[in-house]
Design a protein around this motif. Structure first.
Motif, short mmCIF file in Angstrom:
data_model
loop_
_atom_site.label_atom_id
_atom_site.label_comp_id
_atom_site.label_asym_id
_atom_site.label_seq_id
_atom_site.Cartn_x
_atom_site.Cartn_y
_atom_site.Cartn_z
N LEU A 1 6.47 13.20 0.00
CA LEU A 1 6.98 12.07 -0.76
C LEU A 1 5.96 10.95 -0.67
O LEU A 1 5.54 10.56 0.42
CB LEU A 1 8.34 11.61 -0.23
CG LEU A 1 9.04 10.49 -1.00
CD1 LEU A 1 10.56 10.67 -0.96
CD2 LEU A 1 8.68 9.10 -0.47
N VAL A 2 5.54 10.45 -1.83
CA VAL A 2 4.52 9.40 -1.89
C VAL A 2 5.17 8.11 -2.34
O VAL A 2 5.69 8.01 -3.47
CB VAL A 2 3.38 9.78 -2.86
CG1 VAL A 2 2.33 8.66 -2.91
CG2 VAL A 2 2.73 11.09 -2.43
N GLU A 3 5.17 7.12 -1.44
CA GLU A 3 5.53 5.76 -1.84
C GLU A 3 4.25 5.13 -2.38
O GLU A 3 3.31 4.84 -1.63
CB GLU A 3 6.06 4.97 -0.63
CG GLU A 3 7.42 5.41 -0.13
CD GLU A 3 8.57 4.90 -1.00
OE1 GLU A 3 8.30 4.12 -1.94
OE2 GLU A 3 9.72 5.28 -0.74
N LEU A 4 4.18 4.94 -3.68
CA LEU A 4 2.95 4.45 -4.32
C LEU A 4 2.65 3.02 -3.95
O LEU A 4 1.49 2.59 -4.01
CB LEU A 4 3.10 4.57 -5.84
CG LEU A 4 3.28 5.99 -6.36
CD1 LEU A 4 3.75 5.97 -7.81
CD2 LEU A 4 1.98 6.77 -6.23
N GLY B 1 0.79 -1.22 0.00
CA GLY B 1 0.00 0.00 0.00
C GLY B 1 0.83 1.27 0.00
O GLY B 1 2.04 1.28 0.21
N ALA B 2 0.13 2.37 -0.24
CA ALA B 2 0.77 3.69 -0.35
C ALA B 2 1.07 4.28 1.01
O ALA B 2 0.34 4.07 1.98
CB ALA B 2 -0.13 4.62 -1.15
N THR B 3 2.16 5.05 1.05
CA THR B 3 2.57 5.78 2.24
C THR B 3 2.93 7.20 1.83
O THR B 3 3.56 7.40 0.79
CB THR B 3 3.79 5.12 2.90
OG1 THR B 3 3.56 3.73 3.07
CG2 THR B 3 4.09 5.76 4.25
N VAL B 4 2.53 8.18 2.63
CA VAL B 4 2.84 9.57 2.34
C VAL B 4 3.73 10.12 3.45
O VAL B 4 3.36 10.07 4.63
CB VAL B 4 1.57 10.43 2.21
CG1 VAL B 4 1.94 11.86 1.80
CG2 VAL B 4 0.61 9.82 1.19
N TYR B 5 4.88 10.63 3.06
CA TYR B 5 5.87 11.14 4.00
C TYR B 5 5.94 12.66 3.97
O TYR B 5 5.80 13.29 2.92
CB TYR B 5 7.27 10.62 3.65
CG TYR B 5 7.53 9.17 4.00
CD1 TYR B 5 8.15 8.83 5.20
CD2 TYR B 5 7.18 8.17 3.12
CE1 TYR B 5 8.40 7.51 5.51
CE2 TYR B 5 7.43 6.83 3.41
CZ TYR B 5 8.05 6.51 4.62
OH TYR B 5 8.30 5.19 4.92
N THR B 6 6.17 13.23 5.14
CA THR B 6 6.56 14.63 5.25
C THR B 6 7.91 14.68 5.96
O THR B 6 8.40 13.68 6.48
CB THR B 6 5.52 15.45 6.04
OG1 THR B 6 5.22 14.77 7.27
CG2 THR B 6 4.25 15.62 5.22
N LEU B 7 8.51 15.87 5.98
CA LEU B 7 9.86 16.01 6.52
C LEU B 7 9.87 15.99 8.03
O LEU B 7 9.02 16.58 8.69
CB LEU B 7 10.47 17.32 6.02
CG LEU B 7 11.88 17.64 6.52
CD1 LEU B 7 12.89 16.66 5.94
CD2 LEU B 7 12.27 19.07 6.16
N SER B 8 10.87 15.30 8.56
CA SER B 8 11.13 15.35 10.00
C SER B 8 12.62 15.18 10.21
O SER B 8 13.28 14.47 9.45
CB SER B 8 10.37 14.24 10.73
OG SER B 8 10.74 14.21 12.10
#
Length: 405
Positions: free
Chosen positions: A357-360, A261-268
């Motif tokens: 960043l989207v891991e599709l 499944g997809a994962t959506v990342y933001t900066l940390s």
């Protein structure tokens, strides 16, 4: 029928990010710039610039013209004797009708087709040269292929535009930079004969079309072929384009364990978990392959200024990521068990641009790989992302209004 010759043509080479100052306008280098006739009735242009910028080329008929738009170029360095071509009746330069774009209009003496449009960048000093070759064609063939790209104003009279792009208001065109992960010497994850770099490029191209067709977006890709683009340069491309948002696209694989499944990342500054940290490290290693060391490149003052900018940008990035996750969930799409994570990806470090960043999906999972190869699944995911971005734009504009109050 109206068709664009080259809707968005951009060439980015692997150059050190610090060799150019993308915050300043590109300027013309007159000594290395020329427009001349060539044998057979065509013309050739070489436009030398102080730095590489995204550009697009298209033709318009009645009268016949070639339009070259840049993000952005200061024309004060143009030489009076630049146009030495009989095939080109005149050259006009100025600002395009859209803010953030500069425009050059070549008024043709006869129908000429765009046979070549490319940018070459000097890896030593970051200067760039746009090469344009125009070959003779018939009036009928010229008219058939003439037309502006979707969403681009067809009026070509140069006009003064805004030099600084304000925060998006939810009403105008959204400038989106799509970043297909990896490329060139860095193929990314590999499974069953498929490279992550190829899959993300296909998805990005299709997503660009989905966004542009809505009439609400102007879309730029950090790469449109299998080339290596350093991670900081991808961010610089977005800043030079005046991007309203930045979306990096990936499709990773796990060496151990299972994930779908997809994962959506933001900066940390710190990753959500060890897996996120390892993933960020794997993506960032692409710069080491190119021999670029960014350690210590930011001084204390720059760091403080970026932190201040992120006080506004980080919540906007979080809201964009949340909108994407909510949209995928509402469309009953495939989501990871933890769809919202944080990590220290370099491509998310633009202090002034909402970035995700989207891991599709995961190529290591047969079902996810099948989805990535399925055009029907991709089309549904792309439509979902389009709608989620539009929802975010409305909420983001409303939040800006509250801040001003």
């Amino acid at each position: 029928m109206i068709r664009a010759v080259l809707s968005f043509l951009m060439i980015w080479l692997a150059i050190p990010a610090l060799a150019q100052d993308f915050r300043a306008l590109a300027r013309v280098l007159p000594a290395d710039s020329s427009l001349s006739d060539v044998a057979g009735g065509g013309a050739r242009m070489a436009l030398a610039l102080t730095q590489a910028v995204p550009f697009r080329v298209f033709t318009l008929d009645d009268p016949a013209r070639v339009v070259v738009d840049f993000r952005e170029v200061a024309w004060d360095g143009m030489s009076a004797d630049f146009d030495a071509a009989d095939a080109v009746a005149g050259v006009e330069t100025g600002g395009a009708l859209e803010p953030g774009w500069s425009r050059m209009v070549l008024e043709l003496s006869r129908p000429l087709a765009v046979a070549q449009a490319a940018m070459a960048t000097d890896p030593a000093d970051g200067t760039a040269t746009v090469h344009l070759r125009l070959d003779p064609t018939s009036a009928e063939a010229f008219a058939e292929t003439a037309g502006a790209p979707p969403g681009v104003a067809t009026l070509v009279a140069p006009a003064a535009g805004e030099m600084a792009r304000p925060r998006q208001s939810g009403a105008g065109m959204l400038v989106v930079v799509l970043d297909p992960g990896h490329g060139g010497l860095d193929p990314g994850a590999q499974r069953d004969g498929h490279d992550e770099a190829d899959l993300t490029l296909v998805f990005a191209r299709e997503l660009r079309e989905t966004l542009v067709r809505s009439g609400r977006f102007e879309v730029i890709l950090t790469r449109d072929s299998d080339v290596f683009v350093p991670l900081p340069t991808r961010v610089s491309i977005a800043r030079a384009a005046g991007a309203d948002l930045f979306i990096s696209l990936h499709a990773d694989a796990l060496a151990e364990g299972r994930a779908t499944g997809a994962t959506v990342y933001t900066l940390s500054g710190t990753a959500s978990d060890e897996a996120s940290a390892a993933l960020a490290e794997r993506h960032d290693r692409a710069d080491l392959l190119a021999g670029i060391d960014l350690s210590g490149s930011d001084d204390v003052v720059a760091g403080v200024l970026m932190d201040l900018a992120r006080l506004e940008t980080d919540p906007r990035s979080d809201a964009l990521a949340d909108a994407l996750v909510a949209g995928i969930a509402a469309a009953e799409g495939d989501l990871h068990s933890r769809p919202r994570l944080e990590a220290g990806f370099t491509v998310l470090k633009a202090a002034d641009i909402p970035s995700v960043l989207v891991e599709l999906g995961f190529m290591s999972e047969p079902e996810d790989l099948a989805n990535l190869l399925d055009p029907v699944w991709r089309a549904l995911m792309q439509a979902t992302m389009r709608d989620a971005i539009l929802d975010w734009a409305v909420e983001d504009a409303a939040a800006a209004t509250l801040l001003r109050q």
